[in-house]
Write a protein that holds these residues in place. Sequence first.
Motif, PDB file in Angstrom:
ATOM      1  N   GLY A 189       0.851  -1.251  -0.131  1.00  8.30           N
ATOM      2  CA  GLY A 189       0.141  -0.041   0.071  1.00  8.30           C
ATOM      3  C   GLY A 189       0.817   1.275  -0.024  1.00  8.30           C
ATOM      4  N   GLY A 231      -0.312   4.635  -0.255  1.00  9.35           N
ATOM      5  CA  GLY A 231      -1.133   6.053  -0.296  1.00  9.35           C
ATOM      6  C   GLY A 231      -0.439   6.906   0.804  1.00  9.35           C
ATOM      7  N   ILE A 264       0.015   7.227   3.968  1.00  7.75           N
ATOM      8  CA  ILE A 264       1.134   6.633   5.132  1.00  7.75           C
ATOM      9  C   ILE A 264       2.195   6.008   4.513  1.00  7.75           C
ATOM     10  CG2 ILE A 264       1.169   5.354   7.144  1.00  7.75           C
ATOM     11  CD1 ILE A 264      -0.512   7.802   7.502  1.00  7.75           C
ATOM     12  N   ARG A 270      -2.627  -1.851  -4.851  1.00  2.68           N
ATOM     13  CA  ARG A 270      -3.730  -2.806  -5.703  1.00  2.68           C
ATOM     14  C   ARG A 270      -3.672  -2.505  -7.007  1.00  2.68           C
ATOM     15  NH1 ARG A 270      -9.577  -2.064  -3.418  1.00  2.68           N
ATOM     16  NH2 ARG A 270      -8.802   0.073  -3.569  1.00  2.68           N
ATOM     17  N   CYS A 297       0.406  -1.071   4.790  1.00  4.69           N
ATOM     18  CA  CYS A 297      -0.066   0.359   4.751  1.00  4.69           C
ATOM     19  C   CYS A 297      -1.519   0.367   3.824  1.00  4.69           C
ATOM     20  CB  CYS A 297       0.774   1.390   4.062  1.00  4.69           C
ATOM     21  SG  CYS A 297       2.527   1.035   4.903  1.00  4.69           S
ATOM     22  N   ILE A 344      -7.633  -1.276   7.004  1.00  6.07           N
ATOM     23  CA  ILE A 344      -7.480  -2.331   8.127  1.00  6.07           C
ATOM     24  C   ILE A 344      -8.290  -3.714   7.513  1.00  6.07           C
ATOM     25  CG2 ILE A 344      -8.386  -3.096  10.320  1.00  6.07           C
ATOM     26  CD1 ILE A 344      -8.213   0.128  10.844  1.00  6.07           C
ATOM     27  N   ALA A 349      -8.425  -4.683   4.499  1.00  5.79           N
ATOM     28  CA  ALA A 349      -7.841  -5.545   3.761  1.00  5.79           C
ATOM     29  C   ALA A 349      -6.576  -6.232   4.176  1.00  5.79           C
ATOM     30  CB  ALA A 349      -7.109  -4.405   2.634  1.00  5.79           C
ATOM     31  N   VAL A 361       0.206  -0.072   9.964  1.00  2.00           N
ATOM     32  CA  VAL A 361       0.091   1.204  10.304  1.00  2.00           C
ATOM     33  C   VAL A 361      -1.490   1.610  10.674  1.00  2.00           C
ATOM     34  CG1 VAL A 361       2.055   2.075   8.960  1.00  2.00           C
ATOM     35  CG2 VAL A 361      -0.166   1.980   7.826  1.00  2.00           C
ATOM     36  N   GLY A 390      -1.342  11.902  10.512  1.00  2.22           N
ATOM     37  CA  GLY A 390      -1.974  11.936   9.085  1.00  2.22           C
ATOM     38  C   GLY A 390      -2.714  13.237   8.760  1.00  2.22           C
ATOM     39  N   SER A 393      -5.426  11.542   0.597  1.00  2.00           N
ATOM     40  CA  SER A 393      -5.034  10.253   0.476  1.00  2.00           C
ATOM     41  C   SER A 393      -4.188  10.053  -0.634  1.00  2.00           C
ATOM     42  CB  SER A 393      -6.401   9.520  -0.143  1.00  2.00           C
ATOM     43  OG  SER A 393      -7.314   9.502   1.240  1.00  2.00           O
ATOM     44  N   GLY A 394      -3.590   8.960  -1.010  1.00  2.00           N
ATOM     45  CA  GLY A 394      -2.922   8.669  -2.216  1.00  2.00           C
ATOM     46  C   GLY A 394      -1.319   8.969  -1.987  1.00  2.00           C
TER      47      GLY A 394
HETATM   48  P1  NAP Z   1      -4.642   5.767   1.144  1.00  3.23           P
HETATM   49  O1  NAP Z   1      -4.043   6.788   0.995  1.00  3.23           O
HETATM   50  O2  NAP Z   1      -6.087   5.692   0.900  1.00  3.23           O
HETATM   51  O3  NAP Z   1      -3.955   4.567   0.643  1.00  3.23           O
HETATM   52  C1  NAP Z   1      -4.449   3.248   0.653  1.00  3.23           C
HETATM   53  C2  NAP Z   1      -3.542   2.178   0.149  1.00  3.23           C
HETATM   54  O4  NAP Z   1      -3.984   0.790   0.273  1.00  3.23           O
HETATM   55  C3  NAP Z   1      -3.377   2.348  -1.547  1.00  3.23           C
HETATM   56  O5  NAP Z   1      -2.133   1.961  -1.853  1.00  3.23           O
HETATM   57  C4  NAP Z   1      -4.443   1.458  -1.974  1.00  3.23           C
HETATM   58  O6  NAP Z   1      -4.353   0.984  -3.355  1.00  3.23           O
HETATM   59  C5  NAP Z   1      -4.429   0.543  -0.803  1.00  3.23           C
HETATM   60  N1  NAP Z   1      -5.837  -0.332  -0.760  1.00  3.23           N
HETATM   61  C6  NAP Z   1      -6.807   0.290  -0.785  1.00  3.23           C
HETATM   62  N2  NAP Z   1      -7.857  -0.681  -0.469  1.00  3.23           N
HETATM   63  C7  NAP Z   1      -7.256  -1.819  -0.673  1.00  3.23           C
HETATM   64  C8  NAP Z   1      -7.722  -3.078  -0.624  1.00  3.23           C
HETATM   65  N3  NAP Z   1      -8.783  -3.601  -0.329  1.00  3.23           N
HETATM   66  N4  NAP Z   1      -6.888  -4.244  -0.820  1.00  3.23           N
HETATM   67  C9  NAP Z   1      -5.436  -3.782  -1.041  1.00  3.23           C
HETATM   68  N5  NAP Z   1      -5.053  -2.747  -1.088  1.00  3.23           N
HETATM   69  C10 NAP Z   1      -6.143  -1.860  -0.909  1.00  3.23           C
HETATM   70  O7  NAP Z   1      -4.702   5.268   2.882  1.00  3.23           O
HETATM   71  P2  NAP Z   1      -3.749   5.767   3.994  1.00  3.23           P
HETATM   72  O8  NAP Z   1      -4.328   7.180   4.639  1.00  3.23           O
HETATM   73  O9  NAP Z   1      -2.435   5.747   3.574  1.00  3.23           O
HETATM   74  O10 NAP Z   1      -4.248   4.796   5.148  1.00  3.23           O
HETATM   75  C11 NAP Z   1      -3.690   3.500   5.115  1.00  3.23           C
HETATM   76  C12 NAP Z   1      -3.670   2.961   6.526  1.00  3.23           C
HETATM   77  O11 NAP Z   1      -2.882   3.849   7.379  1.00  3.23           O
HETATM   78  C13 NAP Z   1      -5.048   2.603   7.028  1.00  3.23           C
HETATM   79  O12 NAP Z   1      -5.152   1.263   7.824  1.00  3.23           O
HETATM   80  C14 NAP Z   1      -5.028   3.825   8.237  1.00  3.23           C
HETATM   81  O13 NAP Z   1      -5.921   3.092   9.383  1.00  3.23           O
HETATM   82  C15 NAP Z   1      -3.785   4.001   8.633  1.00  3.23           C
HETATM   83  N6  NAP Z   1      -3.728   5.301   9.000  1.00  3.23           N
HETATM   84  C16 NAP Z   1      -3.987   6.424   8.393  1.00  3.23           C
HETATM   85  C17 NAP Z   1      -3.816   7.693   8.711  1.00  3.23           C
HETATM   86  C18 NAP Z   1      -4.440   8.931   8.259  1.00  3.23           C
HETATM   87  O14 NAP Z   1      -4.602   9.993   8.616  1.00  3.23           O
HETATM   88  N7  NAP Z   1      -4.832   8.807   6.798  1.00  3.23           N
HETATM   89  C19 NAP Z   1      -3.283   7.739  10.290  1.00  3.23           C
HETATM   90  C20 NAP Z   1      -2.591   6.895  10.887  1.00  3.23           C
HETATM   91  C21 NAP Z   1      -2.720   5.743  10.058  1.00  3.23           C
HETATM   92  P3  NAP Z   1      -4.758   1.496  -4.555  1.00  3.23           P
HETATM   93  O15 NAP Z   1      -4.662   2.977  -4.398  1.00  3.23           O
HETATM   94  O16 NAP Z   1      -3.875   0.888  -5.638  1.00  3.23           O
HETATM   95  O17 NAP Z   1      -6.275   1.199  -4.759  1.00  3.23           O
END
Ligand code: NAP
Length: 328
Positions: free
Chosen positions: A24, A26, A28, A50, A84, A87, A89, A110, A139, A143-144
């Motif tokens: 992952g 995105g 994080i 993904r 990353c 949850i 997934a 994470v 955070g 996203s992304g």
């Molecule tokens: P994000 O920017 O949306 O990135 C998500 C990543 O996971 C992308 O690479 C995405 O792939 C992939 N993904 C999404 N759905 C999936 C699935 N069903 N199967 C496999 N891969 C999948 O998210 P993020 O903010 O980095 O958050 C990721 C994790 O960090 C979460 O578990 C969250 O709880 C934790 N977190 C987030 C924050 C925050 O503020 N955002 C803070 C602390 C912890 P594609 O883009 O290729 O679909």
Amino acid sequence: MSANKAAANKGPAKAIYRRVALIGIGLIGSSIARAARAARVAGHVACWSRSAATRGAARRLKICDSVHDTLAAAVKDADLVILCAPIGANADLAKAIGPALKAGATVSDVGSVKEAVLRDVGPHIPGGVHFIPGHPVAGTEHSGPEAGFAELFRQRWCILTPPKGADPAALARLADFWRALGSKVEIMDPAHHDRVLAVTSHLPHLLAYTIVGTVTDLEDHLRQEAADAGHVIGRSEVVKFSAGGFRDFTRIAASDPVMWRDVFLNNREAVLEMLGRFTEDLSALQRAIRWGEGDKLEALFRRTREIRRGVIEAGQAGTFKPTEEKKR
Ligand code: NAP
């Protein structure tokens, strides 16, 4: 100069892990990649995402040393693998990478909820591989891979929740990695983590989602009332007067819908318990307003102002600005 260029210019450094794989990429995942390369604590950063679109973005942004189309290729020979993704997934991802993990490697994550990660990922970790869940409490609402930046974790807590019997050396190494990314590290029991975060993060997000939804519905109601009375309706008053407090809630309520869906589904008990307490306190406040109990209101508002000052003094009030690389 970008964080990556700055890292490249510093020459070889002592890596904490020879090869790190990010599952992952995105907000994080890409922030870990950028921070790890800037701090030169990973000999090689590999990633998987993904979708072809996100893998393409990771390649274009050059935030990792290698971008892989398959999970097995991404985790091959990795000393540290960090999940990353949202949850929900994790179970499928852990099942898929399990057979490809190197003996002696560490798997972490994470996710914003920890007991669910132990439950979903733990059974898929083969013997001889360490499993130490983590949660960087840092955070933004974006996203992304484009949204990430190297300074995201600076002076923010990273909570590690090792299962009973976790290897102390693997735990210390992972803690060193997060410290090198700028975090302060805390070791916590996973159930305690989920209760603490239910109060400090999950409940506030739930309130923001509720307030933004309710205010928008109320505005529709007010507009209808005004139209019925024959008044000209201008542009959205919710947007026009949002500086009155609403704006700050809209920022939180813009957070990723899938991530937050998974947080609430996986921390159900703790969130419902804290929501019960909150509802009681809200009712007390409602009563104070109804009965004109100004002293009660003022006492609460004075106490909360002090809490805000404490947050600022603890250095937890803002996020570091993204690097030049992010702004480009
Ligand atoms: P994000 O920017 O949306 O990135 C998500 C990543 O996971 C992308 O690479 C995405 O792939 C992939 N993904 C999404 N759905 C999936 C699935 N069903 N199967 C496999 N891969 C999948 O998210 P993020 O903010 O980095 O958050 C990721 C994790 O960090 C979460 O578990 C969250 O709880 C934790 N977190 C987030 C924050 C925050 O503020 N955002 C803070 C602390 C912890 P594609 O883009 O290729 O679909």
